[in-house]
Design a protein around this motif. Structure first.
Motif, PDB file in Angstrom:
ATOM      1  N   GLY A  28       0.813  -1.209   0.000  1.00  0.00           N
ATOM      2  CA  GLY A  28       0.000   0.000   0.000  1.00  0.00           C
ATOM      3  C   GLY A  28       0.850   1.263   0.000  1.00  0.00           C
ATOM      4  N   TYR A  29       0.350   2.286  -0.674  1.00  0.00           N
ATOM      5  CA  TYR A  29       0.997   3.591  -0.755  1.00  0.00           C
ATOM      6  C   TYR A  29       2.305   3.554  -1.538  1.00  0.00           C
ATOM      7  CZ  TYR A  29      -2.252   4.656   3.027  1.00  0.00           C
ATOM      8  OH  TYR A  29      -3.386   4.811   3.786  1.00  0.00           O
ATOM      9  N   ALA A  30       2.602   2.443  -2.208  1.00  0.00           N
ATOM     10  CA  ALA A  30       3.886   2.293  -2.894  1.00  0.00           C
ATOM     11  C   ALA A  30       3.678   2.159  -4.397  1.00  0.00           C
ATOM     12  CB  ALA A  30       4.636   1.077  -2.349  1.00  0.00           C
ATOM     13  N   THR A  31       4.786   2.088  -5.128  1.00  0.00           N
ATOM     14  CA  THR A  31       4.788   1.826  -6.565  1.00  0.00           C
ATOM     15  C   THR A  31       5.844   0.765  -6.844  1.00  0.00           C
ATOM     16  OG1 THR A  31       6.475   3.480  -7.100  1.00  0.00           O
ATOM     17  CG2 THR A  31       4.178   4.241  -7.013  1.00  0.00           C
ATOM     18  N   GLN A 143       2.162  10.946   7.336  1.00  0.00           N
ATOM     19  CA  GLN A 143       2.181  10.114   6.138  1.00  0.00           C
ATOM     20  C   GLN A 143       1.562  10.846   4.954  1.00  0.00           C
ATOM     21  OE1 GLN A 143      -0.355   6.579   5.919  1.00  0.00           O
ATOM     22  NE2 GLN A 143       1.361   5.460   5.038  1.00  0.00           N
ATOM     23  N   THR A 144       0.489  11.580   5.209  1.00  0.00           N
ATOM     24  CA  THR A 144      -0.138  12.364   4.145  1.00  0.00           C
ATOM     25  C   THR A 144       0.843  13.393   3.600  1.00  0.00           C
ATOM     26  OG1 THR A 144      -2.330  12.070   5.122  1.00  0.00           O
ATOM     27  CG2 THR A 144      -2.042  13.904   3.584  1.00  0.00           C
ATOM     28  N   ARG A 145       1.567  14.051   4.489  1.00  0.00           N
ATOM     29  CA  ARG A 145       2.574  15.016   4.037  1.00  0.00           C
ATOM     30  C   ARG A 145       3.653  14.321   3.198  1.00  0.00           C
ATOM     31  NH1 ARG A 145       1.894  16.974   9.468  1.00  0.00           N
ATOM     32  NH2 ARG A 145       0.862  19.001   9.470  1.00  0.00           N
ATOM     33  N   ARG A 157      11.172  11.754  10.845  1.00  0.00           N
ATOM     34  CA  ARG A 157      11.326  10.977  12.076  1.00  0.00           C
ATOM     35  C   ARG A 157      10.162   9.993  12.231  1.00  0.00           C
ATOM     36  NH1 ARG A 157      12.313  14.905  14.931  1.00  0.00           N
ATOM     37  NH2 ARG A 157      10.205  15.430  15.633  1.00  0.00           N
ATOM     38  N   THR A 158       8.954  10.452  11.944  1.00  0.00           N
ATOM     39  CA  THR A 158       7.773   9.601  12.100  1.00  0.00           C
ATOM     40  C   THR A 158       7.780   8.460  11.090  1.00  0.00           C
ATOM     41  OG1 THR A 158       6.484  11.482  12.908  1.00  0.00           O
ATOM     42  CG2 THR A 158       5.254   9.566  12.120  1.00  0.00           C
ATOM     43  N   ILE A 159       8.092   8.767   9.828  1.00  0.00           N
ATOM     44  CA  ILE A 159       8.123   7.739   8.792  1.00  0.00           C
ATOM     45  C   ILE A 159       9.186   6.695   9.113  1.00  0.00           C
ATOM     46  CG2 ILE A 159       8.647   7.296   6.366  1.00  0.00           C
ATOM     47  CD1 ILE A 159       5.874   8.522   6.882  1.00  0.00           C
TER      48      ILE A 159
END
Length: 265
Positions: A28-31, A143-145, A157-159
């Motif tokens: 998810g969220y990847a390519t 994550q949206t950012r 840091r969060t990612i």
């Protein structure tokens, strides 16, 4: 089955070709590009013909303008379409959401073996989502950012805390940013309700389940639930995070997978 234009990345085998072919399915969220940073070149140099597909609405495949209309079964159609165009023995390799796509694909298609990396547990993502919400409440906005390419120190840091090991470098996190995008809301709902789906017969075939010791999304203890479904071998990569193919410890994961493939062929 709806026929879509599905973009694939192809890294032909370098030198003498080894069997089987490898087909990679992103999460998810990847390519597909997430595989090409390290895995595709690494495996192609070892004689494997490698391909990675962009699922519908992702990367350069059809459907970006209607991403939210695609569910997991649509992604299975994409994988089936690509796999049926390949000759000879095939191993399918999925990561995170891509493992669910691979598992459903295997209900209808025969391949030589499968590898499930950081798999979504059979019960779905609700538990993981709640854990992250309590432990890292800023994650969802950050994550949206990140999917928009907006990186602050807190975003990085969060990612890293959720998806990677502490050893993964900040400059690499920024470099990887272009390999990710928004995910289909319908697919996320499918993953949330995963436990409600009655699966079809699971074929008997060699399966390897791989997880990271430091995976903050699906902790290593959850790997056995997927392994039991497939009577699979489990491998835990020391110190590695969730995004195994890009993590600082990616090569340890690649070597484990290559060793396991050698045992099957």
């Amino acid at each position: 089955m709806e026929i879509r234009r599905i973009h694939t990345l192809h890294r032909p085998a370098v030198g003498p070709t080894r069997s089987p072919r490898l087909l990679f399915v992103h999460g998810g969220y990847a390519t597909a590009g997430c595989w090409d940073a390290y895995f595709l070149p690494w495996f192609s140099r070892r004689g494997f013909d490698c391909r990675a597909l962009d699922l519908a609405g992702h990367g350069a495949s059809d459907g970006r303008e209607r991403l939210d209309s695609f569910g997991l079964d649509d992604y299975v159609e994409d994988l089936t379409q690509v796999a049926q165009g390949l000759d000879g023995p095939l191993i399918v390799i999925g990561h995170s959401m891509g493992t669910v796509v691979v598992e459903r694909f295997l209900e209808q298609n025969q391949v030589q073996a499968a590898i499930l990396m950081a798999p979504v547990p059979p019960g779905g993502i609700l538990g993981a989502t709640m854990n992250i919400a309590f432990s890292t409440p800023a994650f969802f906005s950050e994550q949206t950012r990140a999917t928009r390419g907006e990186y602050t120190a807190q975003t990085l840091r969060t990612i890293r805390d959720v998806y990677y090991s502490p050893e993964t470098r900040t400059e690499d996190l920024i470099r990887f940013g272009g390999l990710f995008q928004a995910e289909s809301r319908r697919a996320i709902l499918d993953l949330t309700l995963l436990a409600m789906r009655l699966g079809r017969r699971r074929p008997a075939l060699p399966v390897l389940v791989v997880g990271g010791e430091a995976d903050a999304v699906f902790q290593p203890g959850l790997l056995n639930f997927t392994a039991t479904r497939w009577q699979a071998e489990v491998a835990i990569i020391p110190r590695a995070g969730h995004t195994l193919m890009l993590d600082a410890h990616w090569q340890a994961a690649a070597e484990k997978i290559a060793d396991w493939i050698a045992q099957q062929t």
